[in-house]
Design a protein around this motif. Structure first.
Motif, PDB file in Angstrom:
ATOM      1  N   VAL A  89      26.080  42.569  35.543  1.00  0.00           N
ATOM      2  CA  VAL A  89      26.517  43.466  36.614  1.00  0.00           C
ATOM      3  C   VAL A  89      27.931  43.955  36.324  1.00  0.00           C
ATOM      4  O   VAL A  89      28.802  43.187  35.912  1.00  0.00           O
ATOM      5  CB  VAL A  89      26.479  42.736  37.978  1.00  0.00           C
ATOM      6  CG1 VAL A  89      27.180  43.553  39.061  1.00  0.00           C
ATOM      7  CG2 VAL A  89      25.043  42.446  38.381  1.00  0.00           C
ATOM      8  N   PRO A  93      33.672  50.636  37.820  1.00  0.00           N
ATOM      9  CA  PRO A  93      32.890  51.832  37.507  1.00  0.00           C
ATOM     10  C   PRO A  93      32.916  52.145  36.010  1.00  0.00           C
ATOM     11  O   PRO A  93      33.909  51.861  35.326  1.00  0.00           O
ATOM     12  CB  PRO A  93      33.600  52.937  38.307  1.00  0.00           C
ATOM     13  CG  PRO A  93      34.359  52.222  39.379  1.00  0.00           C
ATOM     14  CD  PRO A  93      34.758  50.906  38.785  1.00  0.00           C
ATOM     15  N   ASN A 159      30.121  52.130  49.496  1.00  0.00           N
ATOM     16  CA  ASN A 159      31.040  51.598  48.497  1.00  0.00           C
ATOM     17  C   ASN A 159      32.116  52.633  48.184  1.00  0.00           C
ATOM     18  O   ASN A 159      31.968  53.820  48.504  1.00  0.00           O
ATOM     19  CB  ASN A 159      30.290  51.258  47.198  1.00  0.00           C
ATOM     20  CG  ASN A 159      29.175  50.253  47.411  1.00  0.00           C
ATOM     21  OD1 ASN A 159      29.396  49.163  47.923  1.00  0.00           O
ATOM     22  ND2 ASN A 159      27.967  50.631  47.018  1.00  0.00           N
ATOM     23  N   GLU A 162      30.017  55.182  43.407  1.00  0.00           N
ATOM     24  CA  GLU A 162      28.557  55.231  43.501  1.00  0.00           C
ATOM     25  C   GLU A 162      27.946  53.844  43.628  1.00  0.00           C
ATOM     26  O   GLU A 162      26.982  53.634  44.359  1.00  0.00           O
ATOM     27  CB  GLU A 162      27.971  55.938  42.271  1.00  0.00           C
ATOM     28  CG  GLU A 162      28.185  57.438  42.254  1.00  0.00           C
ATOM     29  CD  GLU A 162      29.506  57.821  41.598  1.00  0.00           C
ATOM     30  OE1 GLU A 162      30.338  56.916  41.367  1.00  0.00           O
ATOM     31  OE2 GLU A 162      29.698  59.009  41.312  1.00  0.00           O
ATOM     32  N   GLN A 163      28.512  52.886  42.894  1.00  0.00           N
ATOM     33  CA  GLN A 163      28.024  51.513  42.919  1.00  0.00           C
ATOM     34  C   GLN A 163      29.149  50.582  43.363  1.00  0.00           C
ATOM     35  O   GLN A 163      30.327  50.912  43.255  1.00  0.00           O
ATOM     36  CB  GLN A 163      27.530  51.102  41.519  1.00  0.00           C
ATOM     37  CG  GLN A 163      26.427  51.981  40.951  1.00  0.00           C
ATOM     38  CD  GLN A 163      25.139  51.895  41.740  1.00  0.00           C
ATOM     39  OE1 GLN A 163      24.809  50.852  42.310  1.00  0.00           O
ATOM     40  NE2 GLN A 163      24.385  52.987  41.787  1.00  0.00           N
ATOM     41  N   TRP A 164      28.767  49.415  43.837  1.00  0.00           N
ATOM     42  CA  TRP A 164      29.748  48.398  44.216  1.00  0.00           C
ATOM     43  C   TRP A 164      30.670  48.085  43.036  1.00  0.00           C
ATOM     44  O   TRP A 164      30.264  48.130  41.863  1.00  0.00           O
ATOM     45  CB  TRP A 164      29.022  47.108  44.633  1.00  0.00           C
ATOM     46  CG  TRP A 164      29.950  45.958  44.855  1.00  0.00           C
ATOM     47  CD1 TRP A 164      30.571  45.621  46.022  1.00  0.00           C
ATOM     48  CD2 TRP A 164      30.371  44.999  43.877  1.00  0.00           C
ATOM     49  NE1 TRP A 164      31.364  44.513  45.829  1.00  0.00           N
ATOM     50  CE2 TRP A 164      31.265  44.102  44.529  1.00  0.00           C
ATOM     51  CE3 TRP A 164      30.102  44.806  42.531  1.00  0.00           C
ATOM     52  CZ2 TRP A 164      31.860  43.031  43.867  1.00  0.00           C
ATOM     53  CZ3 TRP A 164      30.704  43.746  41.855  1.00  0.00           C
ATOM     54  CH2 TRP A 164      31.573  42.877  42.528  1.00  0.00           C
ATOM     55  N   CYS A 165      31.924  47.785  43.338  1.00  0.00           N
ATOM     56  CA  CYS A 165      32.846  47.258  42.334  1.00  0.00           C
ATOM     57  C   CYS A 165      33.719  46.199  43.000  1.00  0.00           C
ATOM     58  O   CYS A 165      33.754  46.080  44.234  1.00  0.00           O
ATOM     59  CB  CYS A 165      33.687  48.361  41.690  1.00  0.00           C
ATOM     60  SG  CYS A 165      34.936  49.086  42.766  1.00  0.00           S
ATOM     61  N   ARG A 199      27.707  40.845  51.505  1.00  0.00           N
ATOM     62  CA  ARG A 199      27.255  40.699  50.127  1.00  0.00           C
ATOM     63  C   ARG A 199      27.071  39.220  49.812  1.00  0.00           C
ATOM     64  O   ARG A 199      27.863  38.371  50.217  1.00  0.00           O
ATOM     65  CB  ARG A 199      28.263  41.348  49.184  1.00  0.00           C
ATOM     66  CG  ARG A 199      27.724  41.646  47.817  1.00  0.00           C
ATOM     67  CD  ARG A 199      28.648  42.558  47.031  1.00  0.00           C
ATOM     68  NE  ARG A 199      28.082  42.869  45.728  1.00  0.00           N
ATOM     69  CZ  ARG A 199      27.265  43.883  45.485  1.00  0.00           C
ATOM     70  NH1 ARG A 199      26.920  44.695  46.479  1.00  0.00           N
ATOM     71  NH2 ARG A 199      26.798  44.101  44.265  1.00  0.00           N
TER      72      ARG A 199
END
Length: 210
Positions: A89, A93, A159, A162-165, A199
């Motif tokens: 994972v 980004p 977030n 675009e994706q969780w960080c 989360r």
């Protein structure tokens, strides 16, 4: 094949936002590790054995074999480079400018807003609210945080990117210094922080306190 286990040194009360950040990073990458705790109030971080492992004599410190590393953002960046996506994972980004923004947010949260961090310690987040009214300096720091977060988070945005960080976890924790204390925070930021708090990796940190 799984890498050799890491040892993460954290505070015994599990209130360090920086130890939490590394704990979440390790879980998100599904890396094997054990947690060892230090009683910071008793000064265990100053004992010679730990000082030989931690350059800064602070938590978090991550150890694997004869390698050790302190400072949470340095640790997360190291883990990201050592265990990159897509096999693991991603903590940051992939797009260069977004990655730089995530690091900017992390650095800012660690170096600024001192009065807020003092007046709304993580005891507020993990244990109980404070009955202290924010001072003018504390309120100014809170206003600065909210103004910045308002620019970063749009309505119904899950977030930062675009994706969780990992910067999402760090920002949510900082916002929760106010939210968990009942201080006024715009609804969209409350929704964002609450969603981040659910989360699985964050929930696992919360369970460490028993």
């Amino acid at each position: 094949m799984k890498p050799a286990p890491f040892t993460l040194y954290a505070d015994s009360l599990f209130t360090s936002p920086y130890a939490m950040s590394v704990f979440v990073s390790l879980l998100e990458k599904d890396l094997p590790f054990e947690v060892k705790t230090l009683n910071l109030d008793a000064g265990e971080q100053q004992q010679q054995a730990f000082r030989q492992q931690s350059l800064t004599s602070r938590v978090p410190t991550l150890v694997q074999g004869d390698f050790s590393l302190s400072e949470s953002s340095a640790i997360s960046e190291y883990l990201e480079e050592l265990f990159p996506a897509p096999e693991y994972v991603a903590l940051y980004p992939t797009e260069l400018q977004q990655r730089a923004k995530a690091r900017q947010i992390q650095a800012w949260l660690r170096s600024d807003l001192l009065d807020l961090r003092i007046e709304r310690s993580t005891n507020v987040v993990f244990f109980a609210p404070s009955d202290q009214v924010l001072s003018s300096k504390g309120q100014a720091a809170a206003d600065k945080l909210i103004a910045a977060a308002d620019l970063l988070i749009k309505e119904d945005q899950a977030n930062l990117f675009e994706q969780w960080c990992i910067a999402d976890t760090d920002l949510a924790l900082m916002l929760n210094r106010l939210i968990k204390n009942g201080d006024p925070v715009p609804a969209k930021l409350v929704n964002y922080a609450n969603a981040q708090w659910q989360r699985t990796s964050v929930q696992q940190w919360l369970k460490q306190k028993g």
